[in-house]
Write a protein that holds these residues in place. Structure first.
Motif, PDB file in Angstrom:
ATOM      1  N   PHE A  76       0.854  -1.189   0.000  1.00 16.14           N
ATOM      2  CA  PHE A  76       0.000   0.000   0.000  1.00 16.14           C
ATOM      3  C   PHE A  76       0.884   1.232   0.000  1.00 16.14           C
ATOM      4  O   PHE A  76       1.796   1.355   0.821  1.00 16.14           O
ATOM      5  CB  PHE A  76      -0.900   0.012   1.234  1.00 16.14           C
ATOM      6  N   LYS A  77       0.626   2.153  -0.937  1.00 22.11           N
ATOM      7  CA  LYS A  77       1.364   3.412  -1.024  1.00 22.11           C
ATOM      8  C   LYS A  77       0.461   4.525  -0.488  1.00 22.11           C
ATOM      9  O   LYS A  77      -0.602   4.796  -1.047  1.00 22.11           O
ATOM     10  CB  LYS A  77       1.762   3.707  -2.466  1.00 22.11           C
ATOM     11  N   SER A  78       0.901   5.182   0.579  1.00 23.16           N
ATOM     12  CA  SER A  78       0.050   6.168   1.251  1.00 23.16           C
ATOM     13  C   SER A  78       0.088   7.536   0.608  1.00 23.16           C
ATOM     14  O   SER A  78      -0.819   8.350   0.811  1.00 23.16           O
ATOM     15  CB  SER A  78       0.480   6.296   2.715  1.00 23.16           C
TER      16      SER A  78
ATOM     17  N   TYR B  45      17.623   8.145   7.469  1.00 19.89           N
ATOM     18  CA  TYR B  45      17.215   7.021   6.637  1.00 19.89           C
ATOM     19  C   TYR B  45      16.176   7.479   5.618  1.00 19.89           C
ATOM     20  O   TYR B  45      15.273   8.255   5.938  1.00 19.89           O
ATOM     21  CB  TYR B  45      16.653   5.891   7.492  1.00 19.89           C
ATOM     22  N   LYS B  46      16.298   6.972   4.411  1.00 13.09           N
ATOM     23  CA  LYS B  46      15.497   7.436   3.277  1.00 13.09           C
ATOM     24  C   LYS B  46      13.993   7.321   3.547  1.00 13.09           C
ATOM     25  O   LYS B  46      13.495   6.292   3.970  1.00 13.09           O
ATOM     26  CB  LYS B  46      15.850   6.641   2.025  1.00 13.09           C
ATOM     27  N   ALA B  47      13.280   8.418   3.257  1.00 12.49           N
ATOM     28  CA  ALA B  47      11.837   8.448   3.467  1.00 12.49           C
ATOM     29  C   ALA B  47      11.101   7.703   2.365  1.00 12.49           C
ATOM     30  O   ALA B  47      11.596   7.556   1.242  1.00 12.49           O
ATOM     31  CB  ALA B  47      11.342   9.891   3.526  1.00 12.49           C
ATOM     32  N   GLY B  48       9.904   7.237   2.698  1.00 13.74           N
ATOM     33  CA  GLY B  48       9.044   6.555   1.736  1.00 13.74           C
ATOM     34  C   GLY B  48       7.620   6.571   2.231  1.00 13.74           C
ATOM     35  O   GLY B  48       7.299   7.220   3.231  1.00 13.74           O
ATOM     36  N   ASP B  49       6.742   5.817   1.554  1.00 14.13           N
ATOM     37  CA  ASP B  49       5.317   5.858   1.917  1.00 14.13           C
ATOM     38  C   ASP B  49       4.655   4.496   1.823  1.00 14.13           C
ATOM     39  O   ASP B  49       3.451   4.400   1.594  1.00 14.13           O
ATOM     40  CB  ASP B  49       4.580   6.848   1.017  1.00 14.13           C
ATOM     41  N   SER B  50       5.421   3.423   2.026  1.00 11.35           N
ATOM     42  CA  SER B  50       4.897   2.079   1.773  1.00 11.35           C
ATOM     43  C   SER B  50       4.567   1.315   3.046  1.00 11.35           C
ATOM     44  O   SER B  50       5.284   1.406   4.048  1.00 11.35           O
ATOM     45  CB  SER B  50       5.916   1.254   0.974  1.00 11.35           C
ATOM     46  N   LEU B  51       3.498   0.557   2.970  1.00  4.69           N
ATOM     47  CA  LEU B  51       3.199  -0.511   3.923  1.00  4.69           C
ATOM     48  C   LEU B  51       3.334  -1.803   3.123  1.00  4.69           C
ATOM     49  O   LEU B  51       2.621  -2.001   2.133  1.00  4.69           O
ATOM     50  CB  LEU B  51       1.798  -0.345   4.504  1.00  4.69           C
TER      51      LEU B  51
END
Length: 597
Positions: A66-68, A579-585
Motif C-alpha cells: 500500500f502506497k500512502s 534514513y530514506k523516506a518513503g510511503d509504503s506498507l
C-alpha cells in the motif's frame, strides 16, 4: 530510586456497547489478529502463528503493498481486527485497508490546528481500535475517535488546550554558529504514541515537553545534528491520561512531574550503585532558587503502556527532564523523569516508580515500551516488567513492588557512561540515541528470551558558554551531537534467567523500528538501508532478506486470514537517523505452493 505509594474475537458494531468485549479481545487475541500496539496488553510482540517457519521463510514474498502518498518518517504499528487493517500515517492521517488485499476501505485526512507548532516531527506510532472506534493521538495534541466502519469523526478533543513556551535560536549568543542553523523542532506538546483501550477507557500520553532544540544536519541522508538544552523556563510537565471511549471526557490524569517532592533525595548514584558524577553540594545550594522548576519539568510519555489486567496495574516509561541535558535550573533527582512507573489503571494513582537515571543530563528517556512477563528464577515464576534502556542495559523489575530483579549485560558498547558535558566536548556511548530508543523489544516467555534492536552511536556532549558583554553574563547551554566515530546497530537475544547475552548480530546501521518474534522460531526486523530481515531466533542466523526503497524503521506484525499468515511492516524511513523516506506498507506471505505443503 524506588518509591512506594499506598492506595494507590472481532471488534464490530455489535461489541460497541460492551467495553469488556474489546478488553477481552486484546487480553487473549487470536492468531488471526493484531488488535493492539503490542499485540496484547503485555506488549510481548510474540505471534503464535507457525506457518512461516525457519524451514520455509526463504520462500517468503511480497503479497501486496500500500502506497500512502505521504513520504515522511513512518513508525506505525498496523492494527488488524476482523480482517481490516487500521494504519496511521505521518501527520496523523488514518486509513482502513482490506488486510488480505490492501484495498483501501476509507481514509481520514487530519487537519492540524493552525496555531500549533509541531514539536517533534510528523511520525505517529499507531492507532487503537475498540468499541467500534479507531483512536489516534495527534501532533497537535488532540485525541480523535473515528467510526471504525466509515472513518468519520465521532469526537475530537484537545488533550492539551494551550501551547507552551519553546526555546529558540534567539536564546543563543549571535556569535554562536548554532544560532543561524536550520532547526527541526523544539520543546512543545504533541502525541506520538499509539493509545491503548481498556475497559471503556482510551489511554494516551503527551510528548515533546522536554524535547530540546534540534539542529538539522545539512545533509538529508545524514543523522540529526546537535540537540541543544537551553537554560530557561520552557515546557511543562508531561502526563498520561485516560478518556471515556464514548465521549472523550477525561477520566483521570497522572502528571509525570509532581508538584511536591520532585527533587527526591539528591542521590549520588543510580539505584544499583553507578556513580552519576553529580555536584550535589551545588544542587542543594541552588534549590531554593528553583523551587518551581517542576512547572517546566518535562517528562514526556513516548510509548504505549503495558497493562496487567489481573492486578489492575498499568506500566509506562517517562522521558527526560527539562531543560534537556542542561541542569542549571533543575537541581534534585527530577522525579519522575527517566522512570518506569506503575499506576492503578482505574484511577491513575501512583503505585510505585523506579528511576533508572536520577537527574538525567544525557537524554536517557525510557523510550522503549515496557513488557510484562513471568520471570523464572530459582524455579519460581515472578510477575515482572522488562524494559530495554537507552543506557544499554535490559532492566527487569518486580511488577508488584518495582524492585530491580535483574539488569542484563550491556547489549551495546558502553564508554564514559554518565560523564558530564565539558567545554572541550566529551564523547560517550550510549548517549541520547540509545542503547535502545523507542523501538519495541519482544519477549518469548517460554524460552525466557528478550530480543532488542540496539544502537551504537557515539555522542559528543559539549558545554557552551558565551562571553559576558553589555551586562549580560552570557548564555550557557549543553548540546549533544554525533561524534565523528563509526556507528552501527546491534541485534541482541538476552537470556532473562541470568541477564547474559545469548547471541548478537552486528547490523550495518543503528537500529530503530523494533522486532517481532513468532512461534515459527523467527525474529523479524528492519534496517535503515531498506532491508527487511528474518533471523533464526535460536541462534541469530540471517535466513531471509527483502529489499525496500525506503528505510524499514517501524515494528513488524503478524496476522492470519483464510489460513494464510502475513507479515506486515511500514517502510518510510526515519529523518532523525537520516534514513530514506518513503510511503509504503509492505505485506509478505508464503506462495500458495509452499503453504500447501
Amino acid at each position: 530510586m524506588l518509591a512506594l505509594c499506598l492506595g494507590g474475537s472481532a471488534i464490530t458494531a455489535a461489541h460497541a456497547a460492551s467495553p469488556d468485549a474489546t478488553t477481552k479481545n486484546i487480553t487473549s487475541p487470536s492468531s488471526a489478529e493484531w488488535p493492539s500496539f503490542g499485540r496484547d496488553y503485555n506488549n510481548q510482540r510474540f505471534a503464535p502463528s507457525t506457518q512461516i517457519s525457519t524451514g520455509n521463510v526463504k520462500d517468503l514474498t511480497k503479497a501486496w503493498t500500500f502506497k500512502s502518498g505521504v513520504n515522511a518518517s513512518f513508525q506505525a504499528t498496523p492494527i488488524v481486527v476482523d480482517g481490516v487493517m487500521y494504519l496511521s500515517l505521518p501527520y496523523d492521517h488514518v486509513v482502513a485497508l482490506d488486510a488480505k488485499t490492501g484495498a483501501q476501505l476509507w481514509r481520514y485526512e487530519h487537519d492540524r490546528r493552525k496555531d500549533w507548532q509541531m514539536c517533534c516531527g510528523p511520525a505517529n506510532r499507531g492507532v487503537a481500535v475498540g468499541n467500534g472506534k479507531v483512536f489516534i493521538g495527534t501532533v497537535d495534541s488532540r485525541l480523535i475517535a473515528l467510526d471504525a466502519k466509515t472513518g468519520k469523526v465521532v469526537w475530537d478533543i484537545n488533550a492539551v488546550d494551550a501551547a507552551v513556551l519553546t526555546e529558540g535560536q534567539e536564546s543563543l549568543d549571535q556569535d554562536d554558529p548554532n544560532s543561524h542553523k536550520k532547526t527541526s523542532g523544539g520543546t512543545g506538546i504533541g502525541i506520538s504514541m499509539a493509545p491503548v483501550v481498556y475497559k471503556g477507557k482510551v489511554i494516551v500520553g503527551i510528548t515533546g515537553v522536554g524535547y530540546g532544540l534540534h539542529i538539522d544536519n545539512p545533509r538529508a541522508d545524514a543523522p540529526l545534528g546537535a540537540v541543544i538544552g537551553v537554560t530557561g523556563r520552557y515546557g511543562r510537565p508531561g502526563f498520561l491520561a485516560a478518556f471515556d471511549v464514548n465521549t472523550g471526557k477525561r477520566v483521570w490524569q497522572f502528571d509525570t512531574i509532581p508538584a511536591k517532592g520532585w527533587e527526591g533525595t539528591f542521590t549520588p548514584t543510580t539505584s544499583d550503585g553507578v556513580n552519576l558524577n553529580r555536584d550535589l553540594d551545588n544542587e542543594k545550594a541552588t534549590f531554593a532558587q528553583y523551587q518551581d522548576a517542576w512547572r517546566f519539568g518535562g517528562g514526556s510519555a513516548w510509548t504505549t503502556p503495558a497493562i496487567d489486567t489481573q492486578r489492575g496495574l498499568l506500566f509506562f516509561g517517562i522521558g527526560n527532564p527539562s531543560p534537556q541535558m542542561n541542569d542549571i535550573s533543575r537541581p534534585g533527582d527530577n522525579l519522575y523523569t527517566v522512570s518506569l512507573v506503575a499506576l492503578d489503571v482505574e484511577t491513575g494513582k501512583l503505585r510505585w516508580h523506579y528511576q533508572q537515571v536520577p537527574h538525567d543530563v544525557w537524554g536517557y528517556d525510557l523510550a522503549s515500551p515496557p513488557v510484562l512477563f513471568d520471570w523464572v528464577h530459582d524455579g519460581k515464576h515472578i510477575p515482572a516488567v522488562g524494559q530495554a534502556g537507552k543506557t544499554g542495559w535490559y532492566y527487569v523489575n518486580d511488577r508488584l513492588t518495582g524492585k530491580l530483579l535483574m539488569k542484563s549485560e550491556a547489549f551495546v558498547p558502553q564508554h564514559n557512561l554518565f560523564a558530564k558535558a565539558t567545554t572541550e566536548g566529551v564523547t560517550l556511548y550510549p548517549g541520547i540515541l540509545g542503547g535502545s530508543n523507542w523501538s519495541p523489544s519482544a519477549i518469548d516467555q517460554t524460552k525466557q528470551r528478550a530480543y532488542v534492536a540496539g544502537i551504537h552511536a557515539p555522542i559528543k556532549y559539549t558545554l557552551h558558554e558565551a562571553p559576558p558583554k553589555d551586562g549580560n553574563p552570557g548564555i550557557r547551554y549543553a548540546s549533544s551531537e554525533p561524534a565523528d566515530e563509526p556507528r552501527w546497530g546491534v541485534l541482541s537475544s538476552i537470556d532473562l534467567s541470568n541477564g547474559k547475552i545469548a547471541w548478537q548480530q552486528k547490523i550495518e546501521q543503528p537500529m530503530v523500528g523494533g522486532v517481532l518474534i513468532t512461534a515459527g522460531g523467527l525474529l523479524f526486523t528492519g534496517e535503515g538501508n531498506g532491508n527487511f530481515d528474518a533471523f533464526d531466533a535460536a541462534n541469530g542466523d540471517l535466513l531471509w532478506q527483502s529489499k525496500n526503497d525506503a528505510g524499514v524503521n517501524a515494528p513488524p506484525i503478524s496476522y492470519e486470514i483464510d489460513g494464510v499468515q502475513y507479515i506486515a511492516v511500514a517502510a518510510g524511513g526515519n529523518s532523525i537517523f537520516g534514513y530514506k523516506a518513503g510511503d509504503s506498507l509492505v505485506v509478505y506471505a508464503l506462495p500458495e505452493t509452499t503453504v500447501a505443503k
